[in-house]
Write a protein that holds these residues in place. Sequence first.
Motif, PDB file in Angstrom:
ATOM      1  N   TYR A 194       0.806  -1.220   0.000  1.00  0.00           N
ATOM      2  CA  TYR A 194       0.000   0.000   0.000  1.00  0.00           C
ATOM      3  C   TYR A 194       0.838   1.269   0.000  1.00  0.00           C
ATOM      4  CZ  TYR A 194      -3.832  -3.148   0.453  1.00  0.00           C
ATOM      5  OH  TYR A 194      -4.720  -4.150   0.188  1.00  0.00           O
ATOM      6  N   THR A 195       2.020   1.185   0.586  1.00  0.00           N
ATOM      7  CA  THR A 195       2.885   2.370   0.669  1.00  0.00           C
ATOM      8  C   THR A 195       3.751   2.501  -0.585  1.00  0.00           C
ATOM      9  OG1 THR A 195       4.455   0.988   1.875  1.00  0.00           O
ATOM     10  CG2 THR A 195       3.006   2.369   3.186  1.00  0.00           C
ATOM     11  N   LEU A 196       3.797   1.446  -1.402  1.00  0.00           N
ATOM     12  CA  LEU A 196       4.622   1.360  -2.619  1.00  0.00           C
ATOM     13  C   LEU A 196       6.112   1.216  -2.360  1.00  0.00           C
ATOM     14  CD1 LEU A 196       2.960   3.935  -5.059  1.00  0.00           C
ATOM     15  CD2 LEU A 196       2.594   1.473  -4.953  1.00  0.00           C
ATOM     16  N   VAL A 197       6.623   1.847  -1.300  1.00  0.00           N
ATOM     17  CA  VAL A 197       8.054   1.705  -1.021  1.00  0.00           C
ATOM     18  C   VAL A 197       8.306   1.694   0.479  1.00  0.00           C
ATOM     19  CG1 VAL A 197       8.465   4.206  -1.254  1.00  0.00           C
ATOM     20  CG2 VAL A 197      10.382   2.619  -1.497  1.00  0.00           C
ATOM     21  N   GLU A 198       9.246   0.856   0.888  1.00  0.00           N
ATOM     22  CA  GLU A 198       9.676   0.799   2.289  1.00  0.00           C
ATOM     23  C   GLU A 198      11.181   1.092   2.313  1.00  0.00           C
ATOM     24  OE1 GLU A 198       7.446   0.185   4.749  1.00  0.00           O
ATOM     25  OE2 GLU A 198       9.038   0.465   6.245  1.00  0.00           O
ATOM     26  N   PRO A 199      11.584   2.152   3.013  1.00  0.00           N
ATOM     27  CA  PRO A 199      13.005   2.478   3.056  1.00  0.00           C
ATOM     28  C   PRO A 199      13.723   1.828   4.243  1.00  0.00           C
ATOM     29  CG  PRO A 199      11.722   4.273   3.978  1.00  0.00           C
ATOM     30  CD  PRO A 199      10.761   3.149   3.694  1.00  0.00           C
ATOM     31  N   TYR A 200      14.965   1.491   4.050  1.00  0.00           N
ATOM     32  CA  TYR A 200      15.813   0.959   5.122  1.00  0.00           C
ATOM     33  C   TYR A 200      17.163   1.653   5.007  1.00  0.00           C
ATOM     34  CZ  TYR A 200      12.512  -2.963   4.959  1.00  0.00           C
ATOM     35  OH  TYR A 200      11.379  -3.732   4.962  1.00  0.00           O
ATOM     36  N   GLU A 201      17.841   1.840   6.138  1.00  0.00           N
ATOM     37  CA  GLU A 201      19.236   2.247   6.037  1.00  0.00           C
ATOM     38  C   GLU A 201      20.047   1.178   6.735  1.00  0.00           C
ATOM     39  OE1 GLU A 201      20.372   6.296   6.874  1.00  0.00           O
ATOM     40  OE2 GLU A 201      22.433   5.623   7.228  1.00  0.00           O
ATOM     41  N   LEU A 202      20.843   0.457   5.973  1.00  0.00           N
ATOM     42  CA  LEU A 202      21.555  -0.691   6.499  1.00  0.00           C
ATOM     43  C   LEU A 202      23.035  -0.543   6.244  1.00  0.00           C
ATOM     44  CD1 LEU A 202      18.974  -3.297   5.194  1.00  0.00           C
ATOM     45  CD2 LEU A 202      19.165  -2.417   7.515  1.00  0.00           C
ATOM     46  N   ASP A 203      23.776  -0.423   7.328  1.00  0.00           N
ATOM     47  CA  ASP A 203      25.219  -0.278   7.204  1.00  0.00           C
ATOM     48  C   ASP A 203      25.571   0.942   6.338  1.00  0.00           C
ATOM     49  OD1 ASP A 203      27.611  -1.137   8.063  1.00  0.00           O
ATOM     50  OD2 ASP A 203      27.711  -2.954   6.824  1.00  0.00           O
ATOM     51  N   GLY A 204      24.798   1.996   6.506  1.00  0.00           N
ATOM     52  CA  GLY A 204      25.073   3.233   5.778  1.00  0.00           C
ATOM     53  C   GLY A 204      24.570   3.249   4.337  1.00  0.00           C
ATOM     54  N   VAL A 205      23.938   2.142   3.911  1.00  0.00           N
ATOM     55  CA  VAL A 205      23.431   2.082   2.532  1.00  0.00           C
ATOM     56  C   VAL A 205      21.907   2.266   2.537  1.00  0.00           C
ATOM     57  CG1 VAL A 205      23.226   0.646   0.453  1.00  0.00           C
ATOM     58  CG2 VAL A 205      25.298   0.524   1.852  1.00  0.00           C
TER      59      VAL A 205
END
Length: 152
Positions: A63-74
């Motif tokens: 429903y949100t179309l995108v889920e962001p993550y920040e993993l190890d600076g990426v």
Amino acid sequence: MTELTFQLNNEDETIAVGQKLARHIQAPLTLYLTGDLGAGKTTLSRGLIQGLGHKGAVKSPTYTLVEPYELDGVQVYHFDLYRLNDPEELEFMGIRDYFTNSSLCIVEWPDKGEGLLPDADIHLHLNYVYQGREIHIRALTDSGKTLLAAIK
Ligand SMILES: Nc1ncnc2c1ncn2[C@@H]1O[C@H](COP(=O)(O)OP(=O)(O)O)[C@@H](O)[C@H]1O
Ligand SMILES: [Mg+2]
């Protein structure tokens, strides 16, 4: 080497492909994931995102179309474009801002964004085979080929 196919007999084997990708993947990279509903796209994404160090659940961004993550600076962006009605909606969400020269983009249902979605480096297609799945991986750029060679 540009193509590879192998069998995934159960959910754990699908997750293992994601985990293996996580060990070798390097941003920037765009990965397309295709296949019917329930073929295992989100399962594989979960293996990849958790393999990159995410500790929590990986929810499907239907429903949100995108889920962001920040993993190890990426910056890692997990898209699910299933509910996109028109590729033009990608313009409204500022799609270009996600596909940077340092981000990792995982896209389920990329065909829904055809024309406006940046091209993939590597394309993974999942098929139902009996009770299990088969995955077909195709590298489309040099970065994609490097990754494919690393996981074969
Ligand atoms: N290799 C496999 N063999 C059998 N079942 C699998 C396999 N990989 C994943 N599954 C199961 O299939 C379903 C896939 O769901 P999901 O990953 O949400 O699919 P999609 O995102 O493609 O719609 C899950 O119930 C999962 O447990
Ligand atoms: Mg999904």
